[in-house]
Design a protein around this motif. Structure first.
Motif, PDB file in Angstrom:
ATOM      1  N   ALA A 121       1.065  -1.247  -0.121  1.00 31.61           N
ATOM      2  CA  ALA A 121      -0.144   0.096   0.080  1.00 31.61           C
ATOM      3  C   ALA A 121       0.543   1.134   0.019  1.00 31.61           C
ATOM      4  N   ALA A 122       2.070   1.304   0.974  1.00 33.49           N
ATOM      5  CA  ALA A 122       2.843   2.394   0.776  1.00 33.49           C
ATOM      6  C   ALA A 122       3.631   2.681  -0.455  1.00 33.49           C
ATOM      7  N   LEU A 123       3.917   1.546  -1.238  1.00 32.89           N
ATOM      8  CA  LEU A 123       4.539   1.376  -2.416  1.00 32.89           C
ATOM      9  C   LEU A 123       3.727   2.240  -3.600  1.00 32.89           C
ATOM     10  N   LEU A 124       2.438   1.921  -3.417  1.00 33.78           N
ATOM     11  CA  LEU A 124       1.376   2.216  -4.423  1.00 33.78           C
ATOM     12  C   LEU A 124       1.316   4.126  -4.077  1.00 33.78           C
ATOM     13  N   ALA A 125       1.155   4.373  -3.055  1.00 32.07           N
ATOM     14  CA  ALA A 125       1.033   5.727  -2.648  1.00 32.07           C
ATOM     15  C   ALA A 125       2.345   6.456  -2.979  1.00 32.07           C
ATOM     16  N   ALA A 126       3.587   5.849  -2.884  1.00 31.74           N
ATOM     17  CA  ALA A 126       4.871   6.387  -3.055  1.00 31.74           C
ATOM     18  C   ALA A 126       5.117   6.847  -4.545  1.00 31.74           C
ATOM     19  N   VAL A 127       4.608   5.880  -5.426  1.00 34.56           N
ATOM     20  CA  VAL A 127       4.814   5.875  -6.852  1.00 34.56           C
ATOM     21  C   VAL A 127       3.706   6.991  -7.250  1.00 34.56           C
ATOM     22  N   TRP A 155       5.493  10.393  -6.334  1.00 37.53           N
ATOM     23  CA  TRP A 155       6.818  10.720  -6.779  1.00 37.53           C
ATOM     24  C   TRP A 155       6.917  10.413  -8.120  1.00 37.53           C
ATOM     25  N   ARG A 156       6.283   9.642  -8.782  1.00 38.61           N
ATOM     26  CA  ARG A 156       6.419   9.217 -10.371  1.00 38.61           C
ATOM     27  C   ARG A 156       8.022   8.909 -10.643  1.00 38.61           C
ATOM     28  N   PRO A 157       8.420   8.035  -9.948  1.00 35.60           N
ATOM     29  CA  PRO A 157       9.841   7.465 -10.218  1.00 35.60           C
ATOM     30  C   PRO A 157      10.107   6.896 -11.409  1.00 35.60           C
ATOM     31  N   ASN A 158      11.418   6.936 -11.811  1.00 42.52           N
ATOM     32  CA  ASN A 158      11.758   6.250 -13.072  1.00 42.52           C
ATOM     33  C   ASN A 158      11.678   4.733 -12.816  1.00 42.52           C
ATOM     34  N   VAL A 159      11.884   4.215 -11.651  1.00 39.81           N
ATOM     35  CA  VAL A 159      12.029   2.818 -11.149  1.00 39.81           C
ATOM     36  C   VAL A 159      11.496   2.309  -9.877  1.00 39.81           C
ATOM     37  N   ALA A 160      10.565   1.487  -9.711  1.00 36.56           N
ATOM     38  CA  ALA A 160      10.301   0.989  -8.358  1.00 36.56           C
ATOM     39  C   ALA A 160      10.867  -0.395  -8.109  1.00 36.56           C
ATOM     40  N   VAL A 161      11.787  -0.620  -7.035  1.00 39.47           N
ATOM     41  CA  VAL A 161      12.455  -1.897  -6.889  1.00 39.47           C
ATOM     42  C   VAL A 161      11.422  -2.630  -5.621  1.00 39.47           C
ATOM     43  N   VAL A 162      10.974  -3.640  -5.925  1.00 41.47           N
ATOM     44  CA  VAL A 162       9.538  -4.441  -5.349  1.00 41.47           C
ATOM     45  C   VAL A 162      10.098  -5.541  -4.868  1.00 41.47           C
ATOM     46  N   ASP A 163       9.946  -5.946  -3.528  1.00 47.57           N
ATOM     47  CA  ASP A 163      10.125  -7.545  -3.092  1.00 47.57           C
ATOM     48  C   ASP A 163       8.772  -8.137  -3.284  1.00 47.57           C
ATOM     49  N   VAL A 164       8.968  -9.299  -3.926  1.00 48.82           N
ATOM     50  CA  VAL A 164       7.806  -9.992  -4.359  1.00 48.82           C
ATOM     51  C   VAL A 164       6.892 -10.431  -3.177  1.00 48.82           C
ATOM     52  N   ARG A 165       7.431 -10.543  -2.014  1.00 49.40           N
ATOM     53  CA  ARG A 165       6.526 -11.067  -0.784  1.00 49.40           C
ATOM     54  C   ARG A 165       6.936  -9.930   0.264  1.00 49.40           C
ATOM     55  N   MET A 166       5.618  -9.402   0.618  1.00 50.45           N
ATOM     56  CA  MET A 166       5.663  -8.421   1.667  1.00 50.45           C
ATOM     57  C   MET A 166       4.322  -8.547   2.470  1.00 50.45           C
ATOM     58  N   LEU A 187       4.098  -8.530  -5.949  1.00 51.71           N
ATOM     59  CA  LEU A 187       3.931  -8.699  -7.074  1.00 51.71           C
ATOM     60  C   LEU A 187       2.428  -8.221  -7.495  1.00 51.71           C
ATOM     61  N   ARG A 188       1.610  -8.359  -6.655  1.00 50.99           N
ATOM     62  CA  ARG A 188       0.456  -7.602  -7.208  1.00 50.99           C
ATOM     63  C   ARG A 188       0.454  -6.376  -7.157  1.00 50.99           C
ATOM     64  N   ALA A 189       1.138  -5.694  -6.385  1.00 52.87           N
ATOM     65  CA  ALA A 189       1.397  -4.295  -6.408  1.00 52.87           C
ATOM     66  C   ALA A 189       2.338  -3.894  -7.667  1.00 52.87           C
ATOM     67  N   ALA A 190       3.200  -4.673  -7.949  1.00 54.81           N
ATOM     68  CA  ALA A 190       3.658  -4.325  -9.121  1.00 54.81           C
ATOM     69  C   ALA A 190       3.189  -4.584 -10.616  1.00 54.81           C
ATOM     70  N   LEU A 191       2.048  -5.643 -10.595  1.00 55.00           N
ATOM     71  CA  LEU A 191       1.298  -5.584 -11.652  1.00 55.00           C
ATOM     72  C   LEU A 191       0.464  -4.377 -11.739  1.00 55.00           C
ATOM     73  N   ARG A 192      -0.124  -3.838 -10.667  1.00 50.75           N
ATOM     74  CA  ARG A 192      -0.915  -2.750 -10.596  1.00 50.75           C
ATOM     75  C   ARG A 192      -0.168  -1.610 -11.181  1.00 50.75           C
ATOM     76  N   ALA A 194       7.435 -14.353 -12.386  1.00 51.20           N
ATOM     77  CA  ALA A 194       7.962 -13.827 -13.582  1.00 51.20           C
ATOM     78  C   ALA A 194       6.996 -13.935 -14.590  1.00 51.20           C
ATOM     79  N   THR A 195       6.360 -14.841 -14.707  1.00 49.50           N
ATOM     80  CA  THR A 195       5.369 -15.266 -16.035  1.00 49.50           C
ATOM     81  C   THR A 195       4.274 -14.264 -15.937  1.00 49.50           C
ATOM     82  N   ARG A 196       3.717 -14.082 -14.890  1.00 50.96           N
ATOM     83  CA  ARG A 196       2.381 -13.042 -14.553  1.00 50.96           C
ATOM     84  C   ARG A 196       3.130 -11.510 -14.788  1.00 50.96           C
ATOM     85  N   LEU A 197       4.200 -11.607 -14.430  1.00 45.84           N
ATOM     86  CA  LEU A 197       4.586 -10.007 -14.669  1.00 45.84           C
ATOM     87  C   LEU A 197       5.115  -9.721 -15.878  1.00 45.84           C
ATOM     88  N   LEU A 198       5.541 -10.673 -16.708  1.00 45.72           N
ATOM     89  CA  LEU A 198       5.894 -10.468 -18.074  1.00 45.72           C
ATOM     90  C   LEU A 198       4.926 -10.683 -19.014  1.00 45.72           C
TER      91      LEU A 198
END
Length: 201
Positions: A37-43, A46-57, A66-71, A93-97
Motif C-alpha cells: 500500500a505504501a509502495l502504491l502511494a509513493a509511486v 513521486w512518479r519515479p523512473n523505477v520501483a524496486v519491489v520485493d515479491v513477498r511483503m 507482485l500484485r502491487a507491481a502488476l498494478r 515472473a510469467t505473470r509480470l511479463l
C-alpha cells in the motif's frame, strides 16, 4: 543517468542497504517503504523512473509485492519495475511479463550483492520503460508514419503511402522525435534511433 527510485522491501536492514547502494551511485531514492500500500502511494506521489519491489511483503508474505507491481504496470506505465525475489519463482515472473517485458526486470536477491549487475538491471529497466512510455504517447497516425519509416520509406514515400502532404509527414516526424526524446544531434541519426525503438518494442 540519475534515476528517481522508490523501494518496497519489508526487511528493514535490506531496505536500508538498497537505499545506501543506490544513493552511493548517485540515484535519488524518493521513498523506501515496507508494504504494498505504501509502495502504491509513493509511486503515485513521486512518479519515479523505477520501483524496486520485493515479491513477498506484509501482511501474508505471499505475493503482495507482485500484485502491487502488476498494478503499477497498468497505472504508471512510465515507471519501470524491478522485482526482487528470494527464490526463482517462475509463476511470478510469467505473470509480470505476460503483457510486455518492456520496463520490467526480475532479479534474485542474492544478485544484488553483485553491485554492477544490480545497477545494470536498474538502468536497463528504466531505459526500456521510458522508451515504451514514449511510444505509448504516439498517435495512430504517428505510429503509421513510424511503421513506414521502419520499412525504409523516405518522407516522400510515406506521404505517397498515406496520401498526405510532405509537410504533414515532416510535422509527424518532428512530433515522433519529440515524444521519443530524440533531440537534434550531429552524432546521432534520429530517424534510425526512432526505428530501433519501434522495432525493439
Amino acid at each position: 543517468m540519475t534515476l528517481r527510485v522508490v523501494i518496497a522491501e519489508d526487511a528493514a536492514l535490506f531496505r536500508a542497504g538498497l537505499v545506501r547502494l543506490l544513493e552511493d551511485r548517485g540515484h535519488q531514492v524518493c521513498a523506501a517503504v515496507g508494504d504494498a500500500a505504501a509502495l502504491l502511494a509513493a509511486v503515485a506521489r513521486w512518479r519515479p523512473n523505477v520501483a524496486v519491489v520485493d515479491v513477498r511483503m506484509p501482511p501474508t508474505h505471499t505475493d503482495e509485492g507482485l500484485r502491487a507491481a502488476l498494478r503499477l504496470r497498468g497505472d504508471h506505465p512510465g515507471t519501470g519495475v524491478l522485482v526482487l525475489s528470494q527464490y526463482i519463482e517462475t509463476r511470478y515472473a510469467t505473470r509480470l511479463l505476460a503483457d510486455s517485458a518492456a520496463g520490467v526486470g526480475y532479479l534474485l536477491k542474492d544478485r544484488v550483492a553483485d553491485v554492477a549487475e544490480f545497477a545494470e538491471a536498474l538502468d536497463r529497466v528504466a531505459w526500456s520503460s521510458s522508451h515504451a512510455a514514449g511510444l505509448a504517447t504516439l498517435t495512430a497516425r504517428e505510429r503509421e508514419v513510424l511503421a513506414l519509416m521502419a520499412e525504409g520509406r523516405s518522407n516522400a514515400g510515406i506521404a505517397a503511402a498515406l496520401v498526405i502532404s510532405g509537410g504533414a509527414v515532416e510535422k509527424h516526424v518532428a512530433s515522433i522525435f519529440a515524444k521519443l526524446g530524440l533531440p537534434a544531434s550531429e552524432a546521432d541519426n534520429r530517424r534510425v534511433l526512432a526505428v530501433l525503438r519501434y522495432v525493439g518494442a
